[in-house]
Structures are given as C-alpha cells and as structure tokens.
Scaffold this motif. Structure first.
Motif, PDB file in Angstrom:
ATOM      1  N   VAL A 178      44.696  48.794  -8.980  1.00  0.00           N
ATOM      2  CA  VAL A 178      45.632  47.592  -8.399  1.00  0.00           C
ATOM      3  C   VAL A 178      47.094  48.114  -8.022  1.00  0.00           C
ATOM      4  CG1 VAL A 178      44.440  45.653  -9.611  1.00  0.00           C
ATOM      5  CG2 VAL A 178      46.313  46.698 -10.522  1.00  0.00           C
ATOM      6  N   PRO A 179      48.000  47.528  -7.177  1.00  0.00           N
ATOM      7  CA  PRO A 179      49.138  48.059  -6.854  1.00  0.00           C
ATOM      8  C   PRO A 179      50.077  48.179  -7.784  1.00  0.00           C
ATOM      9  CG  PRO A 179      48.205  46.469  -5.121  1.00  0.00           C
ATOM     10  CD  PRO A 179      47.287  46.174  -6.296  1.00  0.00           C
ATOM     11  N   VAL A 190      62.958  40.089  -9.431  1.00  0.00           N
ATOM     12  CA  VAL A 190      61.859  39.596  -9.632  1.00  0.00           C
ATOM     13  C   VAL A 190      60.453  40.166  -9.232  1.00  0.00           C
ATOM     14  CG1 VAL A 190      60.536  37.357 -10.232  1.00  0.00           C
ATOM     15  CG2 VAL A 190      62.855  37.107 -10.116  1.00  0.00           C
ATOM     16  N   ALA A 191      59.497  40.239  -9.969  1.00  0.00           N
ATOM     17  CA  ALA A 191      58.305  40.692  -9.627  1.00  0.00           C
ATOM     18  C   ALA A 191      57.383  40.248 -10.601  1.00  0.00           C
ATOM     19  CB  ALA A 191      58.200  42.106  -9.491  1.00  0.00           C
ATOM     20  N   SER A 192      55.913  39.918 -10.110  1.00  0.00           N
ATOM     21  CA  SER A 192      54.981  39.457 -10.936  1.00  0.00           C
ATOM     22  C   SER A 192      53.649  40.275 -11.013  1.00  0.00           C
ATOM     23  CB  SER A 192      54.751  38.096 -11.019  1.00  0.00           C
ATOM     24  OG  SER A 192      54.200  37.859  -9.467  1.00  0.00           O
ATOM     25  N   PHE A 193      53.009  40.153 -11.859  1.00  0.00           N
ATOM     26  CA  PHE A 193      51.949  41.093 -12.248  1.00  0.00           C
ATOM     27  C   PHE A 193      50.712  40.000 -12.243  1.00  0.00           C
ATOM     28  CE2 PHE A 193      48.304  43.240 -14.075  1.00  0.00           C
ATOM     29  CZ  PHE A 193      48.187  44.544 -13.693  1.00  0.00           C
ATOM     30  N   ASP A 194      49.433  40.425 -11.486  1.00  0.00           N
ATOM     31  CA  ASP A 194      48.366  39.552 -11.798  1.00  0.00           C
ATOM     32  C   ASP A 194      47.112  40.509 -11.624  1.00  0.00           C
ATOM     33  OD1 ASP A 194      45.622  38.571 -10.214  1.00  0.00           O
ATOM     34  OD2 ASP A 194      46.828  36.858 -10.675  1.00  0.00           O
ATOM     35  N   PRO A 195      46.148  40.538 -12.649  1.00  0.00           N
ATOM     36  CA  PRO A 195      45.160  41.513 -12.965  1.00  0.00           C
ATOM     37  C   PRO A 195      44.338  41.810 -11.638  1.00  0.00           C
ATOM     38  CG  PRO A 195      44.496  39.573 -13.813  1.00  0.00           C
ATOM     39  CD  PRO A 195      46.075  39.265 -13.394  1.00  0.00           C
ATOM     40  N   VAL A 196      44.301  40.804 -10.934  1.00  0.00           N
ATOM     41  CA  VAL A 196      43.535  40.953  -9.473  1.00  0.00           C
ATOM     42  C   VAL A 196      44.354  41.772  -8.178  1.00  0.00           C
ATOM     43  CG1 VAL A 196      42.062  40.019  -7.756  1.00  0.00           C
ATOM     44  CG2 VAL A 196      41.818  39.115 -10.070  1.00  0.00           C
ATOM     45  N   THR A 197      45.416  41.164  -8.070  1.00  0.00           N
ATOM     46  CA  THR A 197      46.509  41.752  -7.118  1.00  0.00           C
ATOM     47  C   THR A 197      47.364  42.599  -7.485  1.00  0.00           C
ATOM     48  OG1 THR A 197      47.792  39.837  -7.375  1.00  0.00           O
ATOM     49  CG2 THR A 197      46.010  39.720  -5.981  1.00  0.00           C
ATOM     50  N   GLY A 230      52.499  56.970 -10.545  1.00  0.00           N
ATOM     51  CA  GLY A 230      53.363  57.355  -9.572  1.00  0.00           C
ATOM     52  C   GLY A 230      52.917  57.532  -8.116  1.00  0.00           C
ATOM     53  N   ASN A 231      51.554  56.951  -8.025  1.00  0.00           N
ATOM     54  CA  ASN A 231      50.883  57.075  -6.587  1.00  0.00           C
ATOM     55  C   ASN A 231      50.864  55.803  -5.925  1.00  0.00           C
ATOM     56  OD1 ASN A 231      49.107  56.035  -7.933  1.00  0.00           O
ATOM     57  ND2 ASN A 231      47.419  57.441  -7.749  1.00  0.00           N
ATOM     58  N   GLY A 232      51.743  54.945  -6.237  1.00  0.00           N
ATOM     59  CA  GLY A 232      51.415  53.416  -5.704  1.00  0.00           C
ATOM     60  C   GLY A 232      50.656  52.602  -6.230  1.00  0.00           C
ATOM     61  N   HIS A 233      49.568  53.194  -7.105  1.00  0.00           N
ATOM     62  CA  HIS A 233      48.626  52.329  -7.707  1.00  0.00           C
ATOM     63  C   HIS A 233      48.553  52.421  -9.276  1.00  0.00           C
ATOM     64  CE1 HIS A 233      47.263  51.673  -3.514  1.00  0.00           C
ATOM     65  NE2 HIS A 233      46.694  50.754  -3.904  1.00  0.00           N
ATOM     66  N   LEU A 234      48.227  51.521 -10.009  1.00  0.00           N
ATOM     67  CA  LEU A 234      47.817  51.611 -11.283  1.00  0.00           C
ATOM     68  C   LEU A 234      46.303  52.049 -11.589  1.00  0.00           C
ATOM     69  CD1 LEU A 234      49.406  48.715 -12.988  1.00  0.00           C
ATOM     70  CD2 LEU A 234      50.247  50.851 -12.655  1.00  0.00           C
ATOM     71  N   GLU A 235      46.295  53.285 -12.023  1.00  0.00           N
ATOM     72  CA  GLU A 235      44.934  53.916 -12.341  1.00  0.00           C
ATOM     73  C   GLU A 235      44.300  52.934 -13.595  1.00  0.00           C
ATOM     74  OE1 GLU A 235      44.861  57.797 -13.230  1.00  0.00           O
ATOM     75  OE2 GLU A 235      45.154  58.404 -11.129  1.00  0.00           O
ATOM     76  N   GLY A 236      43.000  52.542 -13.404  1.00  0.00           N
ATOM     77  CA  GLY A 236      42.387  51.852 -14.589  1.00  0.00           C
ATOM     78  C   GLY A 236      40.898  51.529 -13.891  1.00  0.00           C
ATOM     79  N   PRO A 237      40.160  50.604 -14.766  1.00  0.00           N
ATOM     80  CA  PRO A 237      38.939  50.004 -14.510  1.00  0.00           C
ATOM     81  C   PRO A 237      38.685  49.453 -12.928  1.00  0.00           C
ATOM     82  CG  PRO A 237      39.901  48.516 -16.027  1.00  0.00           C
ATOM     83  CD  PRO A 237      40.845  49.796 -15.973  1.00  0.00           C
ATOM     84  N   ILE A 238      39.918  48.729 -12.655  1.00  0.00           N
ATOM     85  CA  ILE A 238      40.011  48.070 -11.372  1.00  0.00           C
ATOM     86  C   ILE A 238      41.389  48.696 -10.796  1.00  0.00           C
ATOM     87  CG2 ILE A 238      40.163  46.207  -9.952  1.00  0.00           C
ATOM     88  CD1 ILE A 238      38.386  44.835 -12.388  1.00  0.00           C
TER      89      ILE A 238
END
Length: 425
Positions: free
Chosen positions: A38-39, A75-82, A28-36
């Motif tokens: 991302v928004p 519509v929204a899409s997810f990319d592992p880099v962006t 909920g802070n605008g970014h996904l927490e993880g190894p990298i």
C-alpha cells in the motif's frame, strides 16, 4: 470519480486476515512492503490549505508550556486498503473520531517532542530531527501501529514549521515546540493491533519549561511506584508511560518536591532511572582532577533521549579536543559513562565529597540542575533529603557549560556535526 463495483478492491479471506494483522515495512520507495503493498507516507503529495484568519501572537511572557497552538497542523491517515493518505497542512482544529477507536480504549498512541529555533540567518531550524523520526518509528512499531517513511515525515514537518515560523519567539529561552503524534483509530473493541491510524503534527510556542529558570529542582525518589520495568515500553515514547506518573507527581508536589525520581528495585538496591520525564546525569570528581559524567544505561527501561545522547557526544568531543565547553578548562577531561547507579551510591558520593552536580535533560527543559533528592522507602515515614552542592546562579560549571553549548548549537550560534537542519517552504 466513483469506481464501479467490479473495479473496486475486494479482499479475499486470506487478504482480509493479513490486513487485520498487517506486518508492513517502510523501505523508502513510496510503498509499504507487506502482504498487501500500500502507499507509504509521501511528502510530494502534500496539499496546503492556509488559514484565512490568523491568530494573534501572544506575549511570550504569557506562554504556558503546550497551551497555545499555532495556525496550522499537519494531518495524514492510514487505511489498510488504501495506505497513507495524501498529507495535508490545514488550519488547526479538532478531529472527529469513533468512540470505539483504539487510541481511546487501549492507548495505541505514540508521540515525539521537538523544537524549532530561529537561527542567525533568520531561518527556522530543527535540532537533530532525524533522531526524533527514528524514535517515533520505533515507538510505532512497538505498539504495532502502521509504519511510515521517517524522511517523508521530516520533510513535512519542515514545511509546517516554515509556514508557521512567525510563531517562533525570538527571545532567549523560547522556541516552537513540535508534537508529532500517531494514534490508532481502529473502531472496534477487540483487543488487537490497530490497522487504522491518524498521524498529525501540532506546534506550540513555548518559553522556559520551569518558570524558576536555572533554580535547582527537587526530586522525590519514591519507592512505591515505578515508571518502567524490563521488557516493558520504557525505552519508547508512548502515551501509556506518562499518565501513570501523574498521581505520584501530585503526591510529590504535596510534599514540596518538583518532580519524581524514578527508581527500579535491583536485588537489594534502588537503581536510579529517570527524573520525571527527563534523563538524569551525575557529575563525579575523580582523584586526577578530571570528571566522570554518569547516566543510567539504555537497558530497555530508559528513554533514549536526544538531549541525553547529545550531552554524551559533547562530553566525548570536549575530552578529545574537538570542542571546548565554555567555562571548562580544555585540559580537564570529561569521561561520559553509561552505567547504573543507586540511591546508596549517591549517598556515598555525597559522603565522600565527590558528587559535584546532578542535572536532568530533555527536549522540553533542555537542562535543569538538581538541588536535592528526597528518598522515601517507607510511605509511613517522611522522606530523607540528600542535599547536593550549591552553585552560584543555580547551575554547576559542567551543567552550565552543557546547557550553553547545546543552546548555542540549537540557535545556530555554533555549528556542530550538522546537528541543525533548516526549514524552508
């Protein structure tokens, strides 16, 4: 602006491995927490492109469930880099997807079912939408799809509904059906989780799910097929749970039944689980004149329906004197119980004269009474019908009271526990 090669992101071998098998978390802070990092999905980045040619609104009576779509979609899409793209509300239209996409090959698809109604103030409203968002997040996690911010998605859905609110029928029994969907779009045939995804929301004006109205439906309890099993995905709203039921449903219809009553073998008994794509309730009379309201427990094989949860909460509130169900004596207590019951139990309850009603609930149908249940434990023999008590108008007193209370809350005629949320542009 095109970035020079030296400024672009180039993952290391370790980073590439983490992106192929990501384990992100929305906090909920605008970014996904993880190894990298991302928004995350961000409602503040929404762009809106309105249709230049609006569709004509069809006559409500001509609507067939899920067949007519509104002017716009989200519509929204997810990319592992962006990460998640900026969400967009735009004119309804088709997508272009790679034939090797994970959603086509491995059913990495999850969805929700919600409804919007017009309240007395003229504003569209949603019924307990936070429950749908939480369930969609759980289902996405179960399929190893990228996570998203449920609060952000809810804000986006509210905006989409507000834009297309002219499609919400004002007739009793009609509403605007909302279908949030997430599909895996990883374009490779390798058997692994999809690290790409497409999230979209479409809207469809709809009337009564069953055209028969309050007429009780019939169920075929066939023992040959099962909907879910322990350790499976029965408690999640994923596409793979639905298509295997199409053939049994067709077989039931050929025998004159409206829906399937899904069973699960438990030692020597056939446990009742769900009715079609609906949760099921039994109304059992007690010796003291009160009522046991029984539904199968959430043991991992049952979908935790929003309407199911609402029925249990309303029954508890009635017994506690916090509200009074219409047509039900305020002194008559309803004891909601989540416990297993079997076909043999139903047979015995009927023999004892204590099975007063059965009904099924779900977002699409709200509530429908059940009139008979055919049990077929041998496909070579015809089904044996368990005939339930008949009630004037189709619904028994408890099912009618529950239906009326839920509809009154959904329509804003009765405010209760903040269950309805307004949609505003």
């Amino acid at each position: 602006m095109v970035m020079p090669p030296s400024a672009r992101f180039h993952p290391t071998d370790t980073q590439h491995s983490k992106m192929t098998n990501p384990e992100w978390k929305s906090v909920g802070n605008g970014h996904l927490e993880g190894p990298i990092p991302v928004p995350d999905l961000d409602a503040s980045k929404l762009t809106v492109t309105l249709s230049k040619s609006l569709k004509p609104i069809p006559y409500p009576e001509s609507l067939v469930f899920g067949s007519t779509m509104t002017d716009h979609m989200l519509v929204a899409s997810f990319d592992p880099v962006t990460g998640w793209s900026a969400p967009e509300i735009k004119p309804y239209g088709p997508f272009t997807l790679d034939p090797a996409s994970s959603c086509f090959q491995y059913a990495t698809n999850t969805f929700e079912g919600m409804k919007a109604y017009i309240g007395p103030d003229g504003a569209p409203r949603l019924f307990r939408p936070e429950k749908n968002m939480a369930r969609l997040a759980r289902s996405a996690e179960r399929l190893a799809l990228p996570p998203f911010n449920p609060n952000a998605l809810l804000e986006l859905i509210k905006k989409l509904v507000a834009i297309d609110q002219r499609w919400i029928p004002g007739i009793e029994g009609y509403s605007l059906y909302i279908r949030p969907t997430i599909i895996g779009t990883r374009s490779a045939l390798g058997v692994s989780a999809s690290d790409h995804a497409l999230l979209y929301v479409i809207l469809s004006p709809t009337g009564p799910y069953f055209r028969t109205g309050p007429k009780p439906i019939s169920l075929l309890a066939a023992a040959e097929n099962v909907r879910s099993w322990p350790g499976g995905t029965g408690s999640h709203k994923v596409a793979g749970n639905y298509s295997p039921g199409f053939l049994p449903q067709r077989m039931a219809a050929k025998q004159g039944y409206d829906q399937i009553l899904w069973l699960l073998r438990d030692e020597l008994e056939w446990k009742v689980t769900e009715a079609g794509a609906m949760n099921i309730f039994a109304v059992i009379g007690r010796e003291d004149g009160d009522i046991d309201l029984i539904t199968p427990p959430l043991d991992g094989t049952i979908l935790p329906g929003v309407t199911r949860e609402s029925v249990l909460a309303i029954a508890k509130a009635h017994s506690a004197g916090k509200l009074t169900l219409p047509g039900v004596n305020s002194t008559q207590r309803l004891y909601p119980q989540e416990r297993a019951f079997t076909i043999a139990d139903m047979d015995q309850w009927l023999a004892d004269g204590i099975l007063q009603e059965m009904f099924a609930v779900g977002t699409a149908v709200v509530l429908t009474p059940i009139g008979r249940v055919g049990f077929q434990d041998d496909v070579k023999k015809p089904a044996r019908d368990l005939v339930l008590p008949l009630h004037e108008g189709g619904m028994g007193p408890v099912s009618r009271a529950m239906w009326q209370m839920i509809v009154d809350i959904q329509k804003g005629r009765f405010e209760w526990e903040g269950w309805c949320v307004r949609c505003e542009e």
